[in-house]
Design a protein around this motif. Structure first.
Motif, PDB file in Angstrom:
ATOM      1  N   GLY A  93       0.828  -1.206   0.000  1.00  0.00           N
ATOM      2  CA  GLY A  93       0.000   0.000   0.000  1.00  0.00           C
ATOM      3  C   GLY A  93       0.854   1.244   0.000  1.00  0.00           C
ATOM      4  O   GLY A  93       2.003   1.220  -0.429  1.00  0.00           O
ATOM      5  N   GLY A  94       0.291   2.343   0.496  1.00  0.00           N
ATOM      6  CA  GLY A  94       1.079   3.563   0.591  1.00  0.00           C
ATOM      7  C   GLY A  94       0.278   4.800   0.263  1.00  0.00           C
ATOM      8  O   GLY A  94      -0.956   4.792   0.311  1.00  0.00           O
ATOM      9  N   GLY A  97      -3.315   5.479  -1.532  1.00  0.00           N
ATOM     10  CA  GLY A  97      -4.154   4.288  -1.406  1.00  0.00           C
ATOM     11  C   GLY A  97      -5.001   4.357  -0.150  1.00  0.00           C
ATOM     12  O   GLY A  97      -5.042   5.374   0.543  1.00  0.00           O
ATOM     13  N   ASN A  98      -5.687   3.266   0.154  1.00  0.00           N
ATOM     14  CA  ASN A  98      -6.515   3.248   1.362  1.00  0.00           C
ATOM     15  C   ASN A  98      -5.956   2.297   2.421  1.00  0.00           C
ATOM     16  O   ASN A  98      -6.580   2.047   3.430  1.00  0.00           O
ATOM     17  N   ASN A  99      -4.788   1.769   2.159  1.00  0.00           N
ATOM     18  CA  ASN A  99      -4.198   0.833   3.120  1.00  0.00           C
ATOM     19  C   ASN A  99      -2.683   0.937   3.064  1.00  0.00           C
ATOM     20  O   ASN A  99      -2.118   1.369   2.064  1.00  0.00           O
TER      21      ASN A  99
END
Ligand SMILES: *[C@@H]1O[C@H](CO)[C@@H](O)[C@H](O)[C@H]1NC(C)=O
Ligand SMILES: *[C@@H]1O[C@H](CO)[C@@H](O)[C@H](O)[C@H]1NC(C)=O
Ligand SMILES: *[C@@H]1O[C@H](CO)[C@@H](O)[C@H](O)[C@H]1NC(C)=O
Length: 121
Positions: A93-94, A97-99
């Motif tokens: 992720g990162g 993003g959403n996670n």
């Protein structure tokens, strides 16, 4: 002949040690990604701490998952107190993003103490 054999043994040893130890791509004590902009909130703050264990490398993964509207804008993994030469890095992720999943890994024979802040909207 003997030298060739020694080289072969060394090569095998090298392969074993690199595959058994997950080495981080960076070696910084703290990690900063992205920027906290206006309107961003602290989505999650997590403290991770491990005491030193002799001759042992310790690690753990910390995951944050938002919902489908979440947009992560900054990730701050900050070492607390004196440095113990541990390394955090991003493994999934990162930003945008959403996670996000952060791995924290200690130096051999040391512990770590971090605060992990996830900012976004
Ligand atoms: C932050 O995440 C941890 C686990 O990842 C969870 O236990 C905690 O409740 C979260 N805190 C907030 C404020 O969402
Ligand atoms: C989704 O997550 C955001 C934070 O990223 C929060 O403000 C919002 O209320 C959440 N929406 C729902 C439907 O849970
Ligand atoms: C996590 O975020 C990445 C983008 O940063 C996205 O490609 C991936 O689908 C997300 N995973 C989940 C489980 O939401």
């Amino acid at each position: 002949m003997k030298i060739v054999l020694v080289c072969a043994v060394l090569a095998v040893l090298a392969t074993v040690s690199t595959s058994s130890i997950v080495k981080s791509p960076t070696s910084r004590a703290s990690l900063y990604y992205g920027y906290v902009g206006p309107g961003d909130r602290l989505l999650n703050r997590t403290y991770v701490q491990k005491a030193a264990i002799p001759n042992t490398i310790q690690s753990q993964d910390v995951a944050y998952r938002g919902n489908f509207t979440t947009k992560i804008t900054a990730i701050q993994v900050v070492e607390i107190g004196y440095t113990q030469w541990a390394t955090p890095w991003l493994i999934a992720g990162g930003i945008g993003g959403n996670n996000v999943t952060i791995r924290v890994q200690s130096a051999r024979g040391y512990g770590y103490y971090y605060v992990i802040d996830i900012w976004g909207r």
